[in-house]
Design a protein around this motif. Structure first.
Motif, PDB file in Angstrom:
ATOM      1  N   ASN A 168       0.775  -1.113  -0.110  1.00 37.43           N
ATOM      2  CA  ASN A 168      -0.123  -0.020  -0.060  1.00 37.43           C
ATOM      3  C   ASN A 168       0.855   1.299   0.013  1.00 37.43           C
ATOM      4  OD1 ASN A 168      -2.517  -1.419   0.135  1.00 37.43           O
ATOM      5  ND2 ASN A 168      -2.697  -1.317   2.164  1.00 37.43           N
ATOM      6  N   ASP A 169       1.932   1.227   0.779  1.00 34.87           N
ATOM      7  CA  ASP A 169       2.975   2.529   0.636  1.00 34.87           C
ATOM      8  C   ASP A 169       3.583   2.507  -0.826  1.00 34.87           C
ATOM      9  OD1 ASP A 169       2.517   2.587   3.269  1.00 34.87           O
ATOM     10  OD2 ASP A 169       4.323   1.941   4.116  1.00 34.87           O
ATOM     11  N   HIS A 170       3.729   1.630  -1.347  1.00 37.27           N
ATOM     12  CA  HIS A 170       4.480   1.545  -2.798  1.00 37.27           C
ATOM     13  C   HIS A 170       3.197   2.215  -3.743  1.00 37.27           C
ATOM     14  CE1 HIS A 170       7.162   1.039  -5.927  1.00 37.27           C
ATOM     15  NE2 HIS A 170       6.242   0.152  -6.289  1.00 37.27           N
ATOM     16  N   LEU A 171       2.084   1.804  -3.339  1.00 37.50           N
ATOM     17  CA  LEU A 171       0.898   2.578  -4.330  1.00 37.50           C
ATOM     18  C   LEU A 171       0.854   4.011  -4.044  1.00 37.50           C
ATOM     19  CD1 LEU A 171      -1.804  -0.568  -3.762  1.00 37.50           C
ATOM     20  CD2 LEU A 171      -0.596   0.372  -5.952  1.00 37.50           C
ATOM     21  N   LYS A 172       0.851   4.378  -2.831  1.00 39.84           N
ATOM     22  CA  LYS A 172       0.641   5.719  -2.470  1.00 39.84           C
ATOM     23  C   LYS A 172       1.850   6.576  -2.954  1.00 39.84           C
ATOM     24  CE  LYS A 172      -1.480   5.148   2.025  1.00 39.84           C
ATOM     25  NZ  LYS A 172      -1.122   5.203   3.512  1.00 39.84           N
ATOM     26  N   LYS A 173       3.123   6.166  -3.114  1.00 39.34           N
ATOM     27  CA  LYS A 173       4.385   6.652  -3.759  1.00 39.34           C
ATOM     28  C   LYS A 173       3.962   6.526  -5.403  1.00 39.34           C
ATOM     29  CE  LYS A 173       7.541   5.492  -0.514  1.00 39.34           C
ATOM     30  NZ  LYS A 173       9.019   4.658  -0.319  1.00 39.34           N
ATOM     31  N   MET A 174       3.462   5.713  -6.065  1.00 38.36           N
ATOM     32  CA  MET A 174       3.015   5.551  -7.390  1.00 38.36           C
ATOM     33  C   MET A 174       1.854   6.680  -7.699  1.00 38.36           C
ATOM     34  SD  MET A 174       2.830   1.464  -8.250  1.00 38.36           S
ATOM     35  CE  MET A 174       2.880   1.487  -9.901  1.00 38.36           C
ATOM     36  N   LEU A 175       0.809   6.879  -6.931  1.00 37.21           N
ATOM     37  CA  LEU A 175      -0.163   7.724  -7.051  1.00 37.21           C
ATOM     38  C   LEU A 175       0.369   9.118  -7.148  1.00 37.21           C
ATOM     39  CD1 LEU A 175      -2.991   8.262  -7.453  1.00 37.21           C
ATOM     40  CD2 LEU A 175      -3.140   8.231  -4.973  1.00 37.21           C
ATOM     41  N   LYS A 176       1.322   9.488  -5.801  1.00 32.91           N
ATOM     42  CA  LYS A 176       1.829  10.658  -5.908  1.00 32.91           C
ATOM     43  C   LYS A 176       2.597  11.090  -7.120  1.00 32.91           C
ATOM     44  CE  LYS A 176       4.487  13.609  -2.643  1.00 32.91           C
ATOM     45  NZ  LYS A 176       5.076  13.489  -1.181  1.00 32.91           N
ATOM     46  N   ALA A 177       3.353   9.953  -7.657  1.00 26.64           N
ATOM     47  CA  ALA A 177       4.095  10.337  -8.884  1.00 26.64           C
ATOM     48  C   ALA A 177       3.494  10.588 -10.154  1.00 26.64           C
ATOM     49  CB  ALA A 177       5.087   9.460  -8.894  1.00 26.64           C
ATOM     50  N   LYS A 178       2.120  10.235  -9.761  1.00 31.13           N
ATOM     51  CA  LYS A 178       1.008  10.265 -10.954  1.00 31.13           C
ATOM     52  C   LYS A 178       1.371   8.995 -12.148  1.00 31.13           C
ATOM     53  CE  LYS A 178       0.302  15.173 -10.929  1.00 31.13           C
ATOM     54  NZ  LYS A 178      -1.021  14.997 -10.239  1.00 31.13           N
TER      55      LYS A 178
END
Length: 217
Positions: A168-178
């Motif tokens: 989930n943390d990795h997904l948040k980073k991916m979302l933040k980086a668009k």
């Protein structure tokens, strides 16, 4: 240079085609990365289950099982070899483990390896077969064994939740980086939660089966 309507239409079509191809390529890359993340999460959760299975096998419930001695290694011509690879291990009854070496001259070496394994067994041999008597645990011992089962189960659950958190943390980073859309993040989070629930149920099932084995000896 004269540009007619057809030329403009073709140019627009080619431009949109390039844009669509680029979008599809990005979606493919995103989906591939998401799939890799899910596979990595599954692998970590499977490892937690495998580790739990291994630990539960070595919690002696009183019923004889070959897995009780599978951690024993024997000096076989200078190479430390698993006992299962140098002998036939069976359980002729619920209280006995029988070990028949493939090579008769290995009987003393195997017996010594069992004694030195710190498993608490006192093997006996008749020159051909080694026998181990597995005693029935006391009521107090059973309660302690159940505590051990709960401890190992909680360790497995912590590992599973840790795998979920990291994903989930990795997904948040991916979302933040668009790199992914909000919908894709939401769907993947839900899928990972479903995996977490399923693997947690597996842990509960394994713990329940082991506790039943301990308490019904």
């Amino acid at each position: 240079m004269i540009i007619n309507g057809r030329t403009i239409a073709i140019s627009i079509f080619l431009l949109f085609s390039l844009i669509i191809i680029k979008l599809l390529k990005n979606i493919f890359i995103m989906n591939e990365e998401i799939q890799m993340l899910i596979e990595e999460t599954i692998e970590r959760m499977e490892h937690a289950i495998s580790h739990l299975d291994h630990e539960l096998a070595h919690i002696r419930a009183g019923k004889a099982s070959p897995r009780m001695i599978e951690s024993v290694h024997v000096d076989y011509y200078g190479s430390m070899t698993p006992i299962m690879q140098v002998s036939n291990v069976s359980t002729p009854d619920a209280r006995t483990i029988a070990i028949q070496p493939w090579e008769k001259k290995m009987i003393q070496t195997i017996e010594r390896a069992i004694i030195n394994s710190n498993l608490g067994f006192n093997p006996e041999n008749n020159g051909e077969i080694i026998r181990i008597n597995v005693p029935v645990p006391t009521e107090e011992r059973r309660r302690n064994l159940v505590k051990d089962v709960n401890k190992e189960g909680e360790i497995a659950k912590v590992s599973i939740r840790s795998a979920r958190k990291d994903a989930n943390d990795h997904l948040k980073k991916m979302l933040k980086a668009k790199e992914i859309s909000e919908d894709m993040e939401k769907d993947t989070v839900e899928e990972i939660q479903q995996l977490t629930d399923n693997y947690t149920k597996k842990v509960d099932s394994m713990m329940s089966a082991k506790e039943k084995e301990i308490l019904t000896v």
